[in-house]
Design an enzyme around this catalytic site. Sequence first.
Site, short mmCIF file in Angstrom:
data_model
loop_
_atom_site.label_atom_id
_atom_site.label_comp_id
_atom_site.label_asym_id
_atom_site.label_seq_id
_atom_site.Cartn_x
_atom_site.Cartn_y
_atom_site.Cartn_z
N LEU A 531 0.82 -1.59 0.00
CA LEU A 531 0.26 -0.02 0.11
C LEU A 531 0.91 1.22 -0.02
CD1 LEU A 531 -2.72 -1.09 2.59
CD2 LEU A 531 -2.80 -0.92 0.09
N GLN A 533 4.82 3.06 1.54
CA GLN A 533 6.03 2.89 2.15
C GLN A 533 6.47 4.02 3.38
OE1 GLN A 533 9.59 1.68 0.08
NE2 GLN A 533 11.05 2.11 1.36
N ASP A 650 3.53 14.15 15.35
CA ASP A 650 3.83 13.83 14.11
C ASP A 650 2.51 13.82 13.14
OD1 ASP A 650 5.16 13.52 11.84
OD2 ASP A 650 5.50 11.34 11.75
#
Length: 844
Positions: A531, A533, A650
Amino acid sequence: MINLSVICAVIVNRFLIFLQFSLLFFVFQTCYAVDNSTITPTKAITDSQTLTSSGGVFKLGFFSPPNSTHRYVGIWYEFDPKQNIVWVANRDNPLKDSSGTLRIADDGNLVIVDGRGVLYWTTNVSGITAPKNSVAELLDTGNLEFRLLNESVWQSFDHPTHTFLPGMEIGGSTLTGKKLELTSWKSESDPSTGIFWLMLELLGDHPQLVVRRNGSNSRLWRSGPWNSIIFIGIAEMTYAQAFSLSEDNMYISFKDPNKMYPQFVLHHHGTFFGEQWDADLDNWYDFWSSQINNCDTYGTCGSFGSCNPSNLPICSCLIGFKPKFEDEWSEGNWSGGCVRNTQLECQDSGFGNPDTVDGFRKLESVKVPDNAIVSLLLISLLEDCKMICLRNCSCLAYSYDIGVGCMTWDENLVDIQQFTQRGADLYIRLAHSDIDPVLKNSTDPARKDNTDHGLSNNGIVIVIIAVLVGTLAIIICTYLFWKWLTKQRGNIAADLGNTHEETPDHPDQVKVFKFQELATATDNFTGANMLGQGGFGQVYKGMLFDGQEIAVKRLSKGSIQGLEEFKNEVMVISKVQHRNLVRLLGCCLEGDEKMLIYEYMPNKSLDAFLFDPTKQELLDWKKRFQIIEGISRGMLYLHRDSRMRVIHRDLKVSNILLDEDLNPKISDFGMARIFGGNEQQASTRRVVGTLGYMPPEYVLDGRFSEKSDVFSFGVLLLEVVSGRKTTSFHHLEQSLSLLGYAWQLWNESKMELLIDPAILHESTPLAEIFRCIQVGLLCVQECAVDRPTMSTTLSMLTSEITTLPAPKQPAFIERRVPMPLDSFAHSLGAASVNHLTMTQIEGR
């Protein structure tokens, strides 16, 4: 007999008079207190009086330095019991007694006079036609501003002395010749103009700070060129300045968004240092200095010498060079520098004899020499820079920095210092015979040593012994690493067990999958099922035996970097559950394999829709607002409503997954931190996250809190509204970032230009979109305390709070040099620019 009524009338009359005087005194005192920051034609201050800025930050008044009876007018921090002076008015013309007065003169200027009316200092503004409209005010920035009819005509920030305050500027104008420079005191007891000057050398678009001795060209220290992020000649730049650049003006300045009261001082000994106020110690402490070691002194090792503070002696000649005066060098006098062993052949490598052609040796992580020539060509490759130097017989060395560009030198190489981190790689031109035989055919030598290595018989023996010892060391280290890795896996497994024990009421316990089960589900991790990386490996689509679709995040085999993040993500996400958080189904820790198994999101991540021209129209404004609201509710749950407070660290569009109905799910908790009950803020030496989404206090000082996530959410919100990446400005030759572009349109009342054209049509609710833009700008304000909490943000988005405050200027609004996307990651080392999140391993 005394008339009683007369007596009563007198008493009442006296009482009324007393009340009137009391009221007048109270009004006078109140007015005086409110106006204690200004000097007007009717109000002056004498030697025994002071001005205080409106916020009580700074004071201005008369003072005497230590061991001196002379009187000066100066400014200092109000809270500083030692009254360390930051600015002096009459530094070169002190009063001899305490009869001085600071007042507005008859000509309208602000002046210092003594008891006889003798002038000691003046603002010297010409052409004042209305003296009675002159006002001087001490501001909370430490700036003394002199105004006429509310227009500033003079300020102390334009006449700095020895201290560099937030908001001040150092630099100059190439057109007007105006210069703003620091000058040291003459001594601790004498604030008159000293012998040291700090200035910004205007070297094109990449200037450097320099400390000089007055009256000569002698330098004491330099910062190295500015590359739009840092000065590359400062190895540990702990306080980053905000650089301002235009065609005719070039100034360096810095800000204090967190009220830590930093300042930079040029000491009378010539040291330029940064200090910050410590309220607990009630004193100043140094956080940086230009003279940390002997190598920081300009040209310590002379021409073609390199200084390394970790070596004894600290000076050595560059490879291919030898001391010019052997006797002096051996006695520790290195000022004579070094000379070449062999003169250059100076032939183009493409046409010269390969046995005699000049070459280069690389010196890693150094402070590049002074007097660099920055190429005006748009050089983007190191190899191009090499060719420019090689084809110029005068070129002695070259270096390439992503923010500066190609630098070459045609003068003696002076003021080189070896760093352990940062700096730049320097390629030194050498005659063919002086290039290391082992490396002479290499186009990119990477040796750091300063000596030749001819391989004699003894040398061959030494090499063989070194190889044997090295091989044995590798075997031992490999064994120890294997033991450590095995222990780490055991710790993770134990922690996972503890997670289950600590949360028995959790509805979805973390299941431990077998590797073979996941290999079968993903068809042996075939590329067709990949899907995407991420920063620590690949993500695959799979289907379990019961038909459930899953997403498998597979960390790279033997990955040390992702081990802590793997453990952290399991610990965090197994303890939280919300409709807008991705659900962790289980994990696998078998052999070298580390995998996380999530619920499958068929529409992948938000960026796949938002920044794809073919899919943008699928996200109309109604759906985009639902996504914004869902993300904010998920973040509010993490910050306030879950069983522990979680800081994500993040948050970005690529970490927002979309289910089949395009509902948002926050993912990737590898960088998350759990906060204790009363913990409001934490700090770290490891800055992790994605550049463009990280707030300034985190990038510069490593401090993070809930407001760090709020900043990231604000960036994400502006991206959703505009349909543009926060990094989309990096390749453009313009000064604005996405935040700067949004801020400019806000100030110009042109917010409609920020809206993604894909969502603009007749029924678009512009008022709702404008509200979202305003909320986004409130979230990305530079100072963390100014940003709203996620609770307030959600209330503003849903119009529960109807009146929104005006936002202040965002952080990181300007970008001065066009830079590739990976340049920031290269410069900072622990950050990513788009979809990869770079980190370093550090114990939590």
